[in-house]
Design a protein around this motif. Structure first.
Motif, PDB file in Angstrom:
ATOM      1  N   GLN A   1      31.768  42.782  38.088  1.00  0.00           N
ATOM      2  CA  GLN A   1      31.835  44.171  37.651  1.00  0.00           C
ATOM      3  C   GLN A   1      31.696  45.124  38.837  1.00  0.00           C
ATOM      4  N   ARG A   2      30.775  44.817  39.722  1.00  0.00           N
ATOM      5  CA  ARG A   2      30.572  45.680  40.894  1.00  0.00           C
ATOM      6  C   ARG A   2      31.802  45.674  41.796  1.00  0.00           C
ATOM      7  N   PHE A   3      32.426  44.522  41.994  1.00  0.00           N
ATOM      8  CA  PHE A   3      33.643  44.464  42.796  1.00  0.00           C
ATOM      9  C   PHE A   3      34.749  45.284  42.145  1.00  0.00           C
ATOM     10  N   ALA A   4      34.851  45.198  40.821  1.00  0.00           N
ATOM     11  CA  ALA A   4      35.873  45.962  40.106  1.00  0.00           C
ATOM     12  C   ALA A   4      35.630  47.461  40.254  1.00  0.00           C
ATOM     13  N   GLU A   5      34.372  47.867  40.283  1.00  0.00           N
ATOM     14  CA  GLU A   5      34.038  49.287  40.456  1.00  0.00           C
ATOM     15  C   GLU A   5      34.431  49.797  41.838  1.00  0.00           C
ATOM     16  N   GLN A   6      34.468  48.935  42.822  1.00  0.00           N
ATOM     17  CA  GLN A   6      34.753  49.329  44.191  1.00  0.00           C
ATOM     18  C   GLN A   6      36.228  49.601  44.443  1.00  0.00           C
ATOM     19  N   LYS A   7      37.081  49.170  43.573  1.00  0.00           N
ATOM     20  CA  LYS A   7      38.536  49.348  43.775  1.00  0.00           C
ATOM     21  C   LYS A   7      38.977  50.757  43.526  1.00  0.00           C
TER      22      LYS A   7
END
Length: 78
Positions: free
Chosen positions: A72-78
């Motif tokens: 989820q955190r990686f997805a937020e960074q995009k």
């Protein structure tokens, strides 16, 4: 991938799928090893104890929730 022929695209996809499977198996193996090392400590019986089973369930659950949160955190960074 637009510049690749259909055969090249299939070959590329096969390489990607193979790599993903290898990464998944490595991740799974690491999870099994970690939870085993943390939870299994009585080798006097063929079966695992209720305490060991509970520990394994908590270990796997915690790891899965952590992995989900990281995704989820990686997805937020995009």
């Amino acid at each position: 991938m637009d510049g690749l022929t259909a055969n090249e695209q299939r070959d590329f996809q096969a390489v990607v799928e193979k790599r993903q499977m290898k990464e998944f198996m490595t991740m799974y193996s690491n999870l099994v090893q970690r939870c085993f090392d943390d939870c299994i400590n009585d080798f006097t019986s063929k079966t695992i104890t209720n305490k060991e089973e509970g520990c394994i369930n908590k270990c796997v659950d915690k790891w899965l929730k952590g992995s989900e949160r990281m995704g989820q955190r990686f997805a937020e960074q995009k």
